[in-house]
Design a protein around this motif. Structure first.
Motif, short mmCIF file in Angstrom:
data_model
loop_
_atom_site.label_atom_id
_atom_site.label_comp_id
_atom_site.label_asym_id
_atom_site.label_seq_id
_atom_site.Cartn_x
_atom_site.Cartn_y
_atom_site.Cartn_z
N VAL A 57 -5.95 0.43 -1.90
CA VAL A 57 -5.02 0.33 -1.18
C VAL A 57 -4.09 0.77 -0.13
O VAL A 57 -2.52 0.08 -0.23
CB VAL A 57 -4.42 -1.34 -2.08
N ALA B 20 -1.73 2.26 -1.30
CA ALA B 20 -0.46 2.68 -2.10
C ALA B 20 0.32 3.86 -1.55
O ALA B 20 -0.24 4.58 -2.24
CB ALA B 20 -0.72 2.01 -3.50
N ALA C 269 -0.52 -0.89 0.78
CA ALA C 269 -0.04 -2.35 -0.42
C ALA C 269 1.37 -1.74 -0.58
O ALA C 269 1.78 -2.60 -1.46
CB ALA C 269 -1.07 -2.25 -1.48
N LEU D 235 3.13 0.78 -7.24
CA LEU D 235 4.14 0.32 -8.64
C LEU D 235 4.13 0.81 -9.59
O LEU D 235 4.96 1.05 -10.52
CB LEU D 235 4.14 -1.48 -8.74
N PRO E 37 1.73 -5.78 3.19
CA PRO E 37 3.34 -6.51 2.76
C PRO E 37 4.54 -5.23 2.72
O PRO E 37 4.05 -4.31 2.89
CB PRO E 37 2.12 -6.27 1.13
N GLU F 110 9.33 -8.55 -1.77
CA GLU F 110 10.69 -7.89 -2.87
C GLU F 110 10.80 -8.51 -4.12
O GLU F 110 10.60 -8.82 -4.76
CB GLU F 110 11.58 -6.87 -2.13
N PRO G 135 16.07 -2.50 -0.57
CA PRO G 135 17.75 -1.38 -0.40
C PRO G 135 18.27 -1.88 1.34
O PRO G 135 17.27 -2.41 1.69
CB PRO G 135 17.25 0.05 -0.12
N LEU H 115 15.97 -1.24 4.10
CA LEU H 115 15.17 -1.61 4.74
C LEU H 115 15.63 -2.90 5.25
O LEU H 115 15.01 -3.80 6.01
CB LEU H 115 14.02 -2.37 3.01
N PHE I 48 18.43 0.80 -11.32
CA PHE I 48 17.78 -0.97 -10.82
C PHE I 48 16.69 -0.88 -11.63
O PHE I 48 16.26 -1.87 -13.24
CB PHE I 48 17.58 -1.54 -9.62
N VAL I 49 15.67 -0.35 -11.06
CA VAL I 49 14.35 -0.35 -11.82
C VAL I 49 13.72 0.00 -13.16
O VAL I 49 13.08 -0.42 -13.69
CB VAL I 49 13.51 0.48 -10.85
N TYR J 113 3.83 -8.02 -12.25
CA TYR J 113 3.80 -8.51 -11.38
C TYR J 113 1.94 -7.61 -11.48
O TYR J 113 1.11 -8.10 -10.57
CB TYR J 113 4.48 -7.83 -10.32
N LEU K 68 -1.90 -8.79 -10.49
CA LEU K 68 -2.84 -7.79 -9.72
C LEU K 68 -4.06 -7.60 -9.66
O LEU K 68 -5.15 -8.37 -9.16
CB LEU K 68 -2.39 -7.02 -8.87
#
Ligand SMILES: CCCC/C=C/CC(=O)SCCNC(=O)CCNC(=O)[C@H](O)C(C)(C)COP(=O)(O)OP(=O)(O)OC[C@H]1O[C@@H](n2cnc3c(N)ncnc32)[C@H](O)[C@@H]1OP(=O)(O)O
Length: 303
Positions: free
Chosen positions: A68, A70, A107, A111, A152, A179, A187, A190, A281-282, A294, A298
């Motif tokens: 995809v 990614a 994609a 992730l 996306p 998101e 962020p 973006l 954050f992540v 998530y 998928l």
């Protein structure tokens, strides 16, 4: 004609300490099918195929990171290097960015690069993402996105960093920043890119709702410039390119810089802080759980 000092400054300011990475096979050159001279030679890397046409000064750059596209660390790196190579070659004035993977343009973030990884890896990954955005957003070349699949999140940002977007008319090929649906937050850069393209109110709605727009709606809101039948995406992208290349480079480049510099400078001024925000954050347990859930969704969706 030399670029404005502002353009040169911004380009020099881009750091790329991570450029030599594991697993990249850069700089390979091979003859294109049926090709002979320099203008028909392909080059690129494992995940980015570049088909240069020296006669027209246009190269087609194809993302090929199946299934995809990614945005893995390797793909980000190879994209930046391929773009830099074309920018440094005076033969080229324009690039058409498209996908070599069926049904998906890109994609977005890979992730798996931010799930279950340590903070150092997440930081390295985010710097690579920043770098690709800065490179594309400020590119001196004309960039046309030939969007031949789903687009996306990070995929949408790559497309929006181009000068012009042509989307294939297929209801499955949705584009937007989704998101919030993953429990994460785009962020500021973006968000700024979105606002610069479709305006404040439309961005406010679309960002909060995590909207992914099918082609007709994407055209209506201004996310893309043309929607055409799938088999005409490439030819339409070439026609668009011709329109943009009809303008003298120096005038177009300086105008592009005038329009985009403030947005890019905002990130350049606070790159480290943006990286730290992203990492803290992540790496939160709650965010890791959302991302894992998530990804799992998928994976289960298949079959
Ligand atoms: C904290 C601030 C961060 C802000 C920035 C965020 C920007 C982002 O980019 S976040 C990423 C958002 N991306 C998405 O939500 C897209 C998710 N993917 C999809 O919706 C679909 O995969 C697709 C529409 C792109 C394609 O659908 P298709 O049916 O053709 O393929 P799938 O069967 O869904 O996927 C095949 C395969 O690929 C894996 N995969 C899909 N997307 C990603 C991804 N973004 N990262 C990693 N892996 C991904 C998917 O799990 C499948 O894997 P398996 O074959 O192992 O099951």
């Amino acid at each position: 004609m030399a670029l404005a000092s502002g353009v040169r400054f911004a380009e020099r300011a881009l750091l790329r300490p991570w450029a030599l990475l594991r697993g990249t096979t850069l700089g390979r050159t091979e003859p294109a099918a049926g090709g002979g001279g320099d203008g028909a030679r392909r080059f690129g890397s494992q995940r980015v195929l570049v088909e240069p046409d020296a006669a027209s000064g246009v190269a087609v750059m194809k993302l090929r990171n199946p299934p995809v596209n990614a945005l893995s660390l390797e793909l980000l790196t190879e994209l930046v290097i391929s773009l830099e190579k074309l920018e440094n070659d005076k033969t080229f004035r324009g690039v058409i960015l498209t996908s070599d993977c069926p049904r998906v343009f890109c994609a977005g973030l890979d992730l798996t690069e931010i799930c279950g990884r340590n903070p150092a890896h997440c930081a390295e990954y985010w710097k690579a993402m920043q770098e690709l955005w800065l490179r594309t957003y400020l590119s001196s070349l004309v960039l046309v996105a030939a969007i031949n699949g789903a687009c996306p999140a990070g995929g949408c940002i790559i497309a929006l960093s181009c000068d012009c977007r042509v989307l294939a008319d297929n209801p499955k090929y949705r584009i937007g920043l989704n998101e919030t649906l993953l429990g994460i937050i785009a962020p500021f850069w973006l968000k700024d890119t979105y606002v610069n393209t479709i305006g404040h109110r439309a961005s406010e709605q679309a960002l909060q709702l995590g909207s992914l727009f099918p082609p007709a709606e994407a055209l209506q809101v201004g996310l893309v410039d043309q929607v055409v039948p799938e088999d005409q995406v490439q030819s339409t992208a070439l026609s668009e390119m011709a329109r943009w290349l009809a303008v003298p480079d120096h005038a177009r480049q300086l105008t592009k810089n005038m329009m985009r510099k403030a947005t890019a400078d905002r990130l350049l001024r606070q790159r480290d802080a943006d990286t730290q925000n992203f990492v803290s954050f992540v790496c939160r347990d709650s965010i890791q759980k959302s991302l894992q859930a998530y990804l799992e969704k998928l994976r289960q969706r298949k079959g």
